[in-house]
Design a protein around this motif. Structure first.
Motif, PDB file in Angstrom:
ATOM      1  N   ALA A 132      -3.760   4.173   1.554  1.00 30.77           N
ATOM      2  CA  ALA A 132      -4.573   3.060   1.069  1.00 30.77           C
ATOM      3  C   ALA A 132      -3.697   1.825   0.980  1.00 30.77           C
ATOM      4  O   ALA A 132      -2.481   1.931   0.803  1.00 30.77           O
ATOM      5  N   GLN A 133      -4.323   0.657   1.083  1.00 31.38           N
ATOM      6  CA  GLN A 133      -3.578  -0.582   0.974  1.00 31.38           C
ATOM      7  C   GLN A 133      -4.459  -1.668   0.396  1.00 31.38           C
ATOM      8  O   GLN A 133      -5.687  -1.585   0.465  1.00 31.38           O
ATOM      9  N   VAL A 134      -3.805  -2.655  -0.215  1.00 26.64           N
ATOM     10  CA  VAL A 134      -4.537  -3.781  -0.791  1.00 26.64           C
ATOM     11  C   VAL A 134      -3.972  -5.057  -0.183  1.00 26.64           C
ATOM     12  O   VAL A 134      -2.752  -5.247  -0.081  1.00 26.64           O
ATOM     13  N   THR A 190      -9.368  -3.976  -0.256  1.00 31.28           N
ATOM     14  CA  THR A 190      -8.698  -2.690  -0.145  1.00 31.28           C
ATOM     15  C   THR A 190      -9.152  -1.969   1.119  1.00 31.28           C
ATOM     16  O   THR A 190     -10.244  -2.211   1.644  1.00 31.28           O
ATOM     17  N   GLY A 203       0.792  -1.217   0.000  1.00 32.95           N
ATOM     18  CA  GLY A 203       0.000   0.000   0.000  1.00 32.95           C
ATOM     19  C   GLY A 203       0.823   1.264   0.000  1.00 32.95           C
ATOM     20  O   GLY A 203       2.041   1.233  -0.203  1.00 32.95           O
ATOM     21  N   TRP A 204       0.123   2.349   0.217  1.00 30.74           N
ATOM     22  CA  TRP A 204       0.714   3.683   0.168  1.00 30.74           C
ATOM     23  C   TRP A 204       0.525   4.400   1.494  1.00 30.74           C
ATOM     24  O   TRP A 204      -0.562   4.348   2.091  1.00 30.74           O
ATOM     25  N   ILE A 244      -6.693   2.700  -5.120  1.00 30.24           N
ATOM     26  CA  ILE A 244      -5.526   1.832  -5.197  1.00 30.24           C
ATOM     27  C   ILE A 244      -5.866   0.631  -6.069  1.00 30.24           C
ATOM     28  O   ILE A 244      -6.995   0.123  -6.037  1.00 30.24           O
ATOM     29  N   LEU A 267      -1.603   4.135  -7.344  1.00 33.20           N
ATOM     30  CA  LEU A 267      -2.481   4.989  -6.553  1.00 33.20           C
ATOM     31  C   LEU A 267      -2.947   6.114  -7.474  1.00 33.20           C
ATOM     32  O   LEU A 267      -2.162   6.991  -7.840  1.00 33.20           O
ATOM     33  N   CYS A 307       5.638   3.768  -0.702  1.00 34.45           N
ATOM     34  CA  CYS A 307       5.075   2.442  -0.900  1.00 34.45           C
ATOM     35  C   CYS A 307       5.595   1.542   0.228  1.00 34.45           C
ATOM     36  O   CYS A 307       6.779   1.609   0.584  1.00 34.45           O
ATOM     37  N   TYR A 356      -8.877   2.082   2.893  1.00 33.26           N
ATOM     38  CA  TYR A 356      -8.520   3.475   2.673  1.00 33.26           C
ATOM     39  C   TYR A 356      -8.630   4.278   3.966  1.00 33.26           C
ATOM     40  O   TYR A 356      -9.519   4.020   4.786  1.00 33.26           O
ATOM     41  N   ARG A 385      -3.877  -2.970  -8.208  1.00 38.91           N
ATOM     42  CA  ARG A 385      -2.691  -3.836  -8.232  1.00 38.91           C
ATOM     43  C   ARG A 385      -2.666  -4.619  -9.529  1.00 38.91           C
ATOM     44  O   ARG A 385      -3.702  -5.128  -9.959  1.00 38.91           O
TER      45      ARG A 385
END
Length: 116
Positions: free
Chosen positions: A49-51, A57, A35-36, A69, A80, A95, A59, A71
Motif C-alpha cells: 500500500a502507498q499514500v 491511497t 508506502g509499504w 495505510i 500499516l 517502507c 493498495y 499517515r
C-alpha cells in the motif's frame, strides 16, 4: 537524504492483527509517495500500500479490505494496520519513500511472521 525506520513486526497467529510504523527523518519535505512493500520467502518484493502526496491511497488487490495505510504528517510517520492476517502474509515489510526529485529510499525492513 532521508532515513526510514520501521517497527512493529513480530509473530502473530492467523487471524490476528499488527500495526507497522515507519518514521521518516531528514529531507521529508520532498516526499512524493510513501508506502509499504513486502518480500516473502522466495518471492519478489511487492507493493502492499502507498499514500500519495495529496493523500490518495493505493493498495494491492490482495490487501484491500484487510490492510489500511495512514499517515501522520506531524510525526513524519506512516502506519500499516494489518488485520485478518494469513500465513501467506509472512514477509519482511519495507517502507519506501519516493521524492519529488525522483529519488527513492528504503528502510531496513521489519519481519512479520503469521503462524497457522
Amino acid at each position: 537524504q532521508v532515513q526510514l525506520v520501521e517497527s512493529g513486526g513480530g509473530l502473530v497467529q492467523a487471524g490476528g492483527s499488527l500495526r507497522l510504523s515507519c518514521v521518516a527523518s531528514g529531507k521529508t519535505f520532498s516526499t512524493n509517495v510513501i508506502g509499504w512493500y513486502r518480500q516473502g520467502p522466495g518471492k519478489q518484493r511487492e507493493l502492499v500500500a502507498q499514500v500519495m502526496r495529496d493523500g490518495r491511497t493505493d493498495y494491492a488487490d490482495s490487501m484491500k479490505g484487510r490492510f489500511a495505510i495512514s499517515r501522520d504528517n506531524a510525526k513524519n510517520t506512516v502506519y500499516l494496520q494489518m488485520n485478518s492476517l494469513k500465513p501467506e502474509d509472512t514477509a519482511v515489510y519495507y517502507c519506501k519513500l519516493e521524492t519529488i526529485f525522483g529519488g527513492a529510499y528504503w528502510g531496513q525492513g521489519t519481519q512479520v511472521t503469521v503462524s497457522s
